[in-house]
Write a protein that holds these residues in place. Structure first.
Motif, PDB file in Angstrom:
ATOM      1  N   ILE A  97      -7.932 -41.636 -31.771  1.00 10.41           N
ATOM      2  CA  ILE A  97      -9.003 -40.974 -32.510  1.00 10.41           C
ATOM      3  C   ILE A  97      -9.463 -39.782 -31.688  1.00 10.41           C
ATOM      4  N   GLY A  98      -9.602 -38.646 -32.342  1.00  7.93           N
ATOM      5  CA  GLY A  98     -10.096 -37.467 -31.660  1.00  7.93           C
ATOM      6  C   GLY A  98     -10.554 -36.412 -32.642  1.00  7.93           C
ATOM      7  N   GLY A  99     -11.736 -35.890 -32.444  1.00  8.60           N
ATOM      8  CA  GLY A  99     -12.246 -34.830 -33.302  1.00  8.60           C
ATOM      9  C   GLY A  99     -12.418 -35.251 -34.751  1.00  8.60           C
ATOM     10  N   GLY A 100     -12.777 -36.514 -34.980  1.00  6.25           N
ATOM     11  CA  GLY A 100     -12.958 -36.990 -36.342  1.00  6.25           C
ATOM     12  C   GLY A 100     -11.653 -37.208 -37.090  1.00  6.25           C
ATOM     13  N   GLN A 101     -10.565 -37.292 -36.343  1.00  9.85           N
ATOM     14  CA  GLN A 101      -9.253 -37.499 -36.956  1.00  9.85           C
ATOM     15  C   GLN A 101      -8.579 -38.716 -36.347  1.00  9.85           C
ATOM     16  N   LEU A 102      -7.830 -39.412 -37.187  1.00  6.98           N
ATOM     17  CA  LEU A 102      -7.032 -40.536 -36.740  1.00  6.98           C
ATOM     18  C   LEU A 102      -5.589 -40.052 -36.657  1.00  6.98           C
ATOM     19  N   VAL A 103      -5.003 -40.143 -35.470  1.00  3.74           N
ATOM     20  CA  VAL A 103      -3.647 -39.641 -35.247  1.00  3.74           C
ATOM     21  C   VAL A 103      -2.705 -40.827 -35.093  1.00  3.74           C
ATOM     22  N   PHE A 104      -1.738 -40.910 -35.996  1.00  2.00           N
ATOM     23  CA  PHE A 104      -0.701 -41.939 -35.944  1.00  2.00           C
ATOM     24  C   PHE A 104       0.517 -41.321 -35.264  1.00  2.00           C
ATOM     25  N   THR A 105       0.861 -41.808 -34.074  1.00  2.00           N
ATOM     26  CA  THR A 105       2.070 -41.352 -33.394  1.00  2.00           C
ATOM     27  C   THR A 105       3.204 -42.265 -33.833  1.00  2.00           C
ATOM     28  N   ARG A 106       4.249 -41.644 -34.350  1.00  2.00           N
ATOM     29  CA  ARG A 106       5.368 -42.407 -34.895  1.00  2.00           C
ATOM     30  C   ARG A 106       6.419 -42.661 -33.827  1.00  2.00           C
ATOM     31  N   THR A 107       7.259 -43.643 -34.072  1.00  2.00           N
ATOM     32  CA  THR A 107       8.321 -43.977 -33.123  1.00  2.00           C
ATOM     33  C   THR A 107       9.374 -42.890 -33.041  1.00  2.00           C
ATOM     34  N   ASP A 108       9.466 -42.026 -34.050  1.00  2.00           N
ATOM     35  CA  ASP A 108      10.449 -40.932 -34.037  1.00  2.00           C
ATOM     36  C   ASP A 108       9.884 -39.659 -33.410  1.00  2.00           C
ATOM     37  N   GLU A 109       8.827 -39.795 -32.602  1.00  2.00           N
ATOM     38  CA  GLU A 109       8.194 -38.690 -31.875  1.00  2.00           C
ATOM     39  C   GLU A 109       7.332 -37.783 -32.755  1.00  2.00           C
ATOM     40  N   GLY A 110       7.257 -38.037 -34.030  1.00  2.00           N
ATOM     41  CA  GLY A 110       6.386 -37.263 -34.907  1.00  2.00           C
ATOM     42  C   GLY A 110       5.000 -37.876 -34.946  1.00  2.00           C
ATOM     43  N   SER A 111       4.096 -37.196 -35.628  1.00  2.00           N
ATOM     44  CA  SER A 111       2.752 -37.749 -35.773  1.00  2.00           C
ATOM     45  C   SER A 111       2.187 -37.368 -37.143  1.00  2.00           C
ATOM     46  N   VAL A 112       1.267 -38.187 -37.600  1.00  2.00           N
ATOM     47  CA  VAL A 112       0.564 -37.951 -38.855  1.00  2.00           C
ATOM     48  C   VAL A 112      -0.920 -37.958 -38.532  1.00  2.00           C
ATOM     49  N   VAL A 113      -1.615 -36.918 -38.967  1.00  2.00           N
ATOM     50  CA  VAL A 113      -3.040 -36.778 -38.690  1.00  2.00           C
ATOM     51  C   VAL A 113      -3.805 -36.959 -39.996  1.00  2.00           C
ATOM     52  N   PHE A 114      -4.830 -37.819 -39.965  1.00  2.00           N
ATOM     53  CA  PHE A 114      -5.667 -38.055 -41.137  1.00  2.00           C
ATOM     54  C   PHE A 114      -7.119 -37.832 -40.751  1.00  2.00           C
ATOM     55  N   SER A 115      -7.820 -37.002 -41.514  1.00  2.00           N
ATOM     56  CA  SER A 115      -9.227 -36.714 -41.245  1.00  2.00           C
ATOM     57  C   SER A 115     -10.103 -37.856 -41.756  1.00  2.00           C
ATOM     58  N   LEU A 116     -10.866 -38.446 -40.855  1.00  2.00           N
ATOM     59  CA  LEU A 116     -11.762 -39.535 -41.235  1.00  2.00           C
ATOM     60  C   LEU A 116     -12.933 -39.052 -42.087  1.00  2.00           C
ATOM     61  N   ALA A 117     -13.163 -37.739 -42.111  1.00  2.00           N
ATOM     62  CA  ALA A 117     -14.229 -37.192 -42.951  1.00  2.00           C
ATOM     63  C   ALA A 117     -13.978 -37.474 -44.424  1.00  2.00           C
TER      64      ALA A 117
END
Length: 151
Positions: A97-117
């Protein structure tokens, strides 16, 4: 996540009303303009006015779902937020969690960012839900701060 909801049950989180009200307002204005045109120019445009007004009421009463979490994974995004992305819990390597966002780090080195707002006050419930579901999916023992360490 409440103690009464098992992690296997699906949970749906809806878009916070502050993001929905803009869309509702635009549709009400559009319905008003269409109604005016129906009286002045074309009667059949009244159908568009009614459709816009009904959709605005539907959005106001039942905001669109933007997160759906279940035992297999999570779907992030939806109407008014962005293209939906589906993540299986087995694909998630880390969550931060950082800056009001939830960051999902994937096993394939990618990431998905979702704004908790987008979830408003339910954002903290969603974060707890994510950690509970990851623990259940990966077989971790959940930390219980009330547990007796000598037991």
């Amino acid at each position: 996540m409440s103690e009464t909801t098992p992690p296997s049950a699906a949970t749906t989180y809806r878009l916070d009303r502050r993001f929905v009200l803009g869309s509702v307002g635009v549709q009400v204005v559009g319905a008003g303009l269409a109604a005016m045109l129906a009286f002045v120019v074309w009667e059949w445009i009244g159908v568009l006015a009614v459709a816009l007004l009904l959709n605005a009421v539907r959005l106001a009463l039942l905001p669109p779902a933007v997160v759906r979490a279940d035992a297999q994974g999570v779907r992030l995004g939806g109407p008014l937020t962005g293209k939906p992305v589906r993540l299986a819990w087995s694909e998630v390597d880390d969550v931060s969690i950082g800056g009001g966002q939830l960051v999902f780090t994937r096993t394939d080195e990618g990431s998905v960012v979702f704004s908790l707002a987008h979830l408003g006050a339910r954002g903290t419930d969603f974060v707890r839900d994510v950690y509970d579901r990851l623990n259940a999916a990966n077989g971790y023992r959940r930390f219980d701060p009330d547990a007796d360490p000598d037991a």
